[in-house]
Design an enzyme around this catalytic site. Sequence first.
Site, PDB file in Angstrom:
ATOM      1  N   ARG A 126       0.836  -1.222   0.000  1.00  0.00           N
ATOM      2  CA  ARG A 126       0.000   0.000   0.000  1.00  0.00           C
ATOM      3  C   ARG A 126       0.864   1.262   0.000  1.00  0.00           C
ATOM      4  O   ARG A 126       0.455   2.286  -0.533  1.00  0.00           O
ATOM      5  CB  ARG A 126      -0.928   0.009   1.208  1.00  0.00           C
ATOM      6  CG  ARG A 126      -1.979  -1.045   1.071  1.00  0.00           C
ATOM      7  CD  ARG A 126      -2.985  -0.969   2.170  1.00  0.00           C
ATOM      8  NE  ARG A 126      -4.026  -1.931   1.849  1.00  0.00           N
ATOM      9  CZ  ARG A 126      -5.190  -1.997   2.431  1.00  0.00           C
ATOM     10  NH1 ARG A 126      -5.492  -1.150   3.373  1.00  0.00           N
ATOM     11  NH2 ARG A 126      -6.073  -2.894   2.073  1.00  0.00           N
TER      12      ARG A 126
ATOM     13  N   LYS B 108     -22.620 -14.121   0.857  1.00  0.00           N
ATOM     14  CA  LYS B 108     -24.011 -13.709   1.091  1.00  0.00           C
ATOM     15  C   LYS B 108     -24.638 -12.956  -0.067  1.00  0.00           C
ATOM     16  O   LYS B 108     -24.020 -12.058  -0.639  1.00  0.00           O
ATOM     17  CB  LYS B 108     -24.048 -12.786   2.311  1.00  0.00           C
ATOM     18  CG  LYS B 108     -23.676 -13.474   3.585  1.00  0.00           C
ATOM     19  CD  LYS B 108     -23.672 -12.447   4.681  1.00  0.00           C
ATOM     20  CE  LYS B 108     -23.391 -13.071   6.022  1.00  0.00           C
ATOM     21  NZ  LYS B 108     -23.205 -12.016   7.023  1.00  0.00           N
TER      22      LYS B 108
ATOM     23  N   GLY C 121     -11.221  -7.251  -2.089  1.00  0.00           N
ATOM     24  CA  GLY C 121     -11.606  -8.255  -1.099  1.00  0.00           C
ATOM     25  C   GLY C 121     -11.175  -9.652  -1.493  1.00  0.00           C
ATOM     26  O   GLY C 121     -10.074  -9.854  -2.006  1.00  0.00           O
TER      27      GLY C 121
ATOM     28  N   GLY D 278     -15.029  -2.839  -0.153  1.00  0.00           N
ATOM     29  CA  GLY D 278     -16.313  -2.157   0.057  1.00  0.00           C
ATOM     30  C   GLY D 278     -16.540  -1.061  -0.970  1.00  0.00           C
ATOM     31  O   GLY D 278     -17.648  -0.906  -1.499  1.00  0.00           O
TER      32      GLY D 278
END
Length: 402
Positions: free
Chosen positions: A38, A204, A359, A382
């Site tokens: 990063r 999900k 993710g 996200g």
Amino acid sequence: MAKLSITDLKDLCAKRVLMRVDYNVPLDETGAITDEKRIKATKPSIDHLIQAGAKIILCSHLGRPKGKRDPKQSLKPCAVALGKLLNKPVAFVDDCIGDKVDAAVAALKDGDILLLENLRFYAEEEKNDPAFSEKLARNADVYINDAFGTAHRAHASTEGVAQLIKKRGGQCAAGFLMEKELKYLGQALANPARPFVCILGGAKVSDKINVIENLLKIADVILIGGAMAYTFRKAQGFNVGGSLCELDKLDLAKSLLEKAKGKKFYLPSDQLQTTKIEAGAPTQITQDPNITDGWQGVDIGPKTIEEYKKVVSTAKLVVWNGPMGVFEIPDFAKGTFEVAQAVADVTQNNGAITIIGGGDSAKAVKKAKLADKVSFVSTGGGASLEYLEGRELPGVAALSEK
Ligand code: AMP
């Protein structure tokens, strides 16, 4: 509307540039950084600002200190790592607002770099507190956001500060990292190359309802994998055995299936099932959409792999979010890795643009050693999901228009 880019900023010499970066790096128990990627990823924007002679002020969060000062979550090690990477001193101040920061900024010469302490040592950061934003903005003439991963949050350092600087007539731009994210994700949704194949998996349905709804409107084909397939199967009236399934989301799954009618919306036609999510547990492949009690689906089966690979091979644009199974366990990783290979192949052989959401799908592609064979791997889990939902991200919305 296109957002201002770091390359659009002129006359940066001697200007105080506040840049939001994402130095939320992993640390080991001794506090050492275990992966500097990063930090490395921000080098192009920082190099550009050094060359332009700007006074560079970097700010970031690290971990979840929840408004309390925690030395274990200090950004100081990042200043040291960045200094080594740039072969140039990087000043560090153990606060992100206040007198010490004012003094450190005043001491900067053109091309110097200062890293501020963890923004989340103040609860006001995540609350997007106007007074806190004001304090952050006080030492900046120009704002750059190079932290896509937090752009879906309206925090002081991602949204509040940019609004204030804009109000004062200052420019707010996307850094190189952010620009790349907006280019790939933005172009995919605004002007998709076709056939546009979207692959959605993961745990999900509820996490991805809005993505499915939005992509049903835009994509030509949607391929579903992962545990979310069992919520759809259950909604269709099948028995899913012990598979991960959201029983409270069946109505939602039914309504999505209704909306998908007449569209190319694929559910797996076979699955790998096991008695336990554990390496070495018994497995079998079945084509019956009903799963016997005592068994649970943990990966797409070989027939589905072939079907999905065939569809992917025709694509000109692929967006992938969520693994096809429990890829963390090698016995259950075949579906995810084969799909990853198909995505890499269509990029290399068919000139397709292929975008991997952040993710777990990003982790899977890296694990399969295919990250450099796809067009783009998003850095924001996200944030990329919210982008795919068609939402405007507050940290992007706050930037100046071109
Ligand atoms: P998500 O964050 O929603 O993309 O979900 C990723 C997680 O879903 C990974 O940790 C996978 O192990 C898990 N997952 C994918 N397929 C299954 C499955 N069939 N059963 C249980 N977990 C799954």
